[in-house]
Scaffold this active site. Structure first.
Site, PDB file in Angstrom:
ATOM      1  N   ASP A 290       5.108   7.136   5.400  1.00 28.38           N
ATOM      2  CA  ASP A 290       3.759   6.997   4.102  1.00 28.38           C
ATOM      3  C   ASP A 290       3.128   6.156   4.686  1.00 28.38           C
ATOM      4  OD1 ASP A 290       2.857   6.384   1.889  1.00 28.38           O
ATOM      5  OD2 ASP A 290       3.497   4.759   1.600  1.00 28.38           O
TER       6      ASP A 290
ATOM      7  N   HIS B 110       0.229   7.648   0.614  1.00 28.94           N
ATOM      8  CA  HIS B 110      -0.058   8.215  -0.438  1.00 28.94           C
ATOM      9  C   HIS B 110      -1.389   7.371  -1.731  1.00 28.94           C
ATOM     10  CE1 HIS B 110       1.815   4.017  -1.324  1.00 28.94           C
ATOM     11  NE2 HIS B 110       1.133   3.811  -2.153  1.00 28.94           N
TER      12      HIS B 110
ATOM     13  N   GLY C 264      -2.521  -2.287  -5.729  1.00 27.72           N
ATOM     14  CA  GLY C 264      -3.836  -2.158  -5.602  1.00 27.72           C
ATOM     15  C   GLY C 264      -3.846  -2.444  -3.915  1.00 27.72           C
TER      16      GLY C 264
ATOM     17  N   SER D 298      -0.867  -1.227  -1.671  1.00 24.77           N
ATOM     18  CA  SER D 298      -0.564  -0.493  -0.905  1.00 24.77           C
ATOM     19  C   SER D 298      -1.974  -0.633   0.119  1.00 24.77           C
ATOM     20  CB  SER D 298      -0.263   0.819  -2.094  1.00 24.77           C
ATOM     21  OG  SER D 298       0.825   0.942  -1.985  1.00 24.77           O
TER      22      SER D 298
ATOM     23  N   VAL E  73      21.662  18.212  10.914  1.00 27.00           N
ATOM     24  CA  VAL E  73      23.327  17.598  10.396  1.00 27.00           C
ATOM     25  C   VAL E  73      22.895  16.882   8.950  1.00 27.00           C
ATOM     26  CG1 VAL E  73      24.715  17.403  12.797  1.00 27.00           C
ATOM     27  CG2 VAL E  73      23.299  15.227  11.669  1.00 27.00           C
TER      28      VAL E  73
END
Length: 525
Positions: free
Chosen positions: A193, A163, A264, A266, A323
């Site tokens: 991510d 992201h 910041g 991340s 499934v």
């Protein structure tokens, strides 16, 4: 009777009778384990031991036998705090700032790719500030700053969050010494991510070694290094608060930490005391836009499993059963003879899927995968997704009250194709495709819900077992926006659903009670 873990009471019939005799004669009853300690008031204080037998059902217990007491002893000397100074000096050079250019409106606010303005960090009060726009995109001293990353190979390979780089704009990496390089994306995966990017530096770069997240224990010390609010290479320390945390819409079982993680951080590393990276910081739980002591990191062992595919393919292809599953309720577990409840209940088997070809049925409870027990429903897709495509797997299934083994071959995930087909089938944005019925929010209902504004769409019903139910949506939730676009009427809501990207999560901003929260809604699980 109360009992602490690790301590059991020895109360046999004779011992209980003796206690009653002592009590009736006025003597202080001794603890049934054979030891008592008199306090200054002359009362008997029970002493707990680790070798007590279970209480006999129906035995009469005296007042001082209702609890266990730890024996008196010396309190050990507190251990010296870890040397965070050495860790910070060792690992900080490998941590980088990752930024990209963003449009800035006339008022100076940063505009996100969805068209929303980010001048107010509290604008949407997203509790899991990772879904949708990166939680770094606030109006900070460096409005183009997105997040962090860390170098894993001296040739310039860098790990960060998907992201952080998902917008596809020019990505600039700034090293600790101030040098800047334009990075290119090597591979990325939105489900976990994780993104792998690379810079070309004229010299070898310092690296942060990857550790083993399976050995991480709750309570151990960790540090986080990143660029919160644009303050580069900030170091915070804390402990591992929990493991195996699950956030809907993600392919992770997160490590939870109270090391301060802010906008910041991340993509920055979570580091153990050996100086090894055990997690990639990814999300925070917040209602203020800043750290509330609940942060989440992606376990590094999951990252290591994905890196070879990112390097060779640029993406991650996961295994797939085909499934829809849901947690096993207590009633369903009792009917199947499971005690305690565990496993994953099969809600639907998709046509022409590995599960369909193997004979899996609606109502089957999957309790094992390749010999590993499944505790909760979210563990099954994690297990399936980490084995190679083409792997011969064995499921342990409860059907009725009978356990059976079902062999099948793990095939590549068809999520993207299914998402596109599902989007085409609901091109008009029909909310019923998600199991939702909605209506316009009337002034009367807004007053009943104590809302100041009657603009929005209220959920009138949620179908049991639907994707909306699995996401946690409830009747009387008020939908304020879809993918950061405000929706004031049902027609606007339908249009927003119809124009949403077919292969991505639909992000709903919900008002519930007195607060707001984001809920990610998948077109396919």
């Amino acid at each position: 009777m109360l009992r602490e873990p690790g301590f059991e009471w020895r109360v046999a019939g004779v011992a209980a009778s003796l206690a009653l005799m002592l009590a009736s004669s006025g003597a202080a009853p001794a603890n049934c384990a054979g030891a008592s300690t008199a306090n200054p008031a002359g009362n008997s204080v029970a002493r707990a031991t680790e070798s007590r037998a279970p209480t006999v059902p129906g035995a009469i217990i005296t007042a001082n036998q209702l609890w266990s007491a730890r024996p008196a002893g010396r309190i050990g000397k507190a251990a010296t705090l870890p040397d965070f100074v050495a860790l910070a000096a060792q690992l900080s050079p490998a941590v980088v700032n990752i930024s990209t250019e963003q449009k800035v409106d006339a008022g100076g606010a940063t505009t996100d790719p969805d068209g929303g303005s980010d001048s107010n960090p509290d604008r949407n009060s997203d509790p899991f500030d990772r879904f949708g726009q990166p939680f770094e995109r606030y109006d900070l001293p460096h409005p183009h700053s997105l997040g962090s990353g860390f170098i894993i190979n001296s040739a310039g390979y860098i790990l960060t969050n998907d992201h952080v780089v998902e917008d596809g704009g020019p990505t600039v990496v700034t090293l600790r010494d101030g040098h800047e390089y334009t990075a290119r994306v090597i591979g990325q995966d939105s489900r976990s991510d994780i993104a792998l990017i690379k810079i070309d530096a004229p010299h070898r770069l310092p690296v942060a070694p990857l550790g083993d997240s399976d050995t991480v224990r709750v309570g151990q010390w960790v540090i986080a290094i990143g660029n919160p609010f644009g303050f580069d290479h900030s170091v915070t320390a804390g402990i591992v608060s929990a493991k195996g945390r699950f956030i809907p819409g993600n392919f992770d079982d997160y490590i939870q930490t109270d090391a301060s993680i802010n906008p910041g951080n991340s993509g920055g590393p979570l580091i153990d005391l050996r100086g090894a990276v055990v997690g990639v910081n990814s999300a925070i739980y917040t209602r203020t836009g800043a750290s509330m002591g609940i942060g989440f990191a992606i376990p590094v062992n999951l990252v290591k499993q994905e890196l070879p595919q990112m390097l060779s393919r640029g993406k991650v292809v996961r295994g797939w059963l085909g499934v829809y599953i849901e947690p096993v309720s207590e009633a369903e577990a009792q009917a199947a003879g499971l005690d305690p409840p565990h496993g994953a209940m099969v809600n639907e088997v998709l046509d022409d899927s590995p599960a369909a070809r193997a004979g899996l049925r609606h109502g089957d409870i999957v309790v094992g995968f390749d010999g590993h027990e499944i505790g909760t429903a979210q563990e099954l897709p994690l297990m399936v997704g980490t084995v190679p495509v083409g792997h011969d797997a064995t499921l342990t299934v409860i059907r009725g009250r009978t356990a059976r083994r079902i062999a099948l071959v793990i095939m590549p995930s068809h999520e993207e194709q299914l998402a596109r087909a599902d989007a085409a089938a609901s091109a008009a944005g029909d909310p019923e495709a998600f199991g939702l019925t909605v209506k316009d929010l009337s002034p009367a209902l807004a007053h009943e819900l104590k809302l100041d504004d009657a603009s929005g769409v209220v959920i009138d019903g949620v179908d049991a077992g639907s994707r909306a139910a699995a996401a946690g949506l409830r009747a009387r939730d008020v939908i304020l926006s879809v993918d950061r676009r405000a929706v004031g009427t049902v027609s606007a809501f339908d249009l927003a659903l119809g124009t949403a990207a077919p292969d991505r999560v639909v992000l709903l901003l919900i008002r519930r009670d007195k607060g707001t929260l984001f809920i990610p809604l998948r077109r396919r699980d």
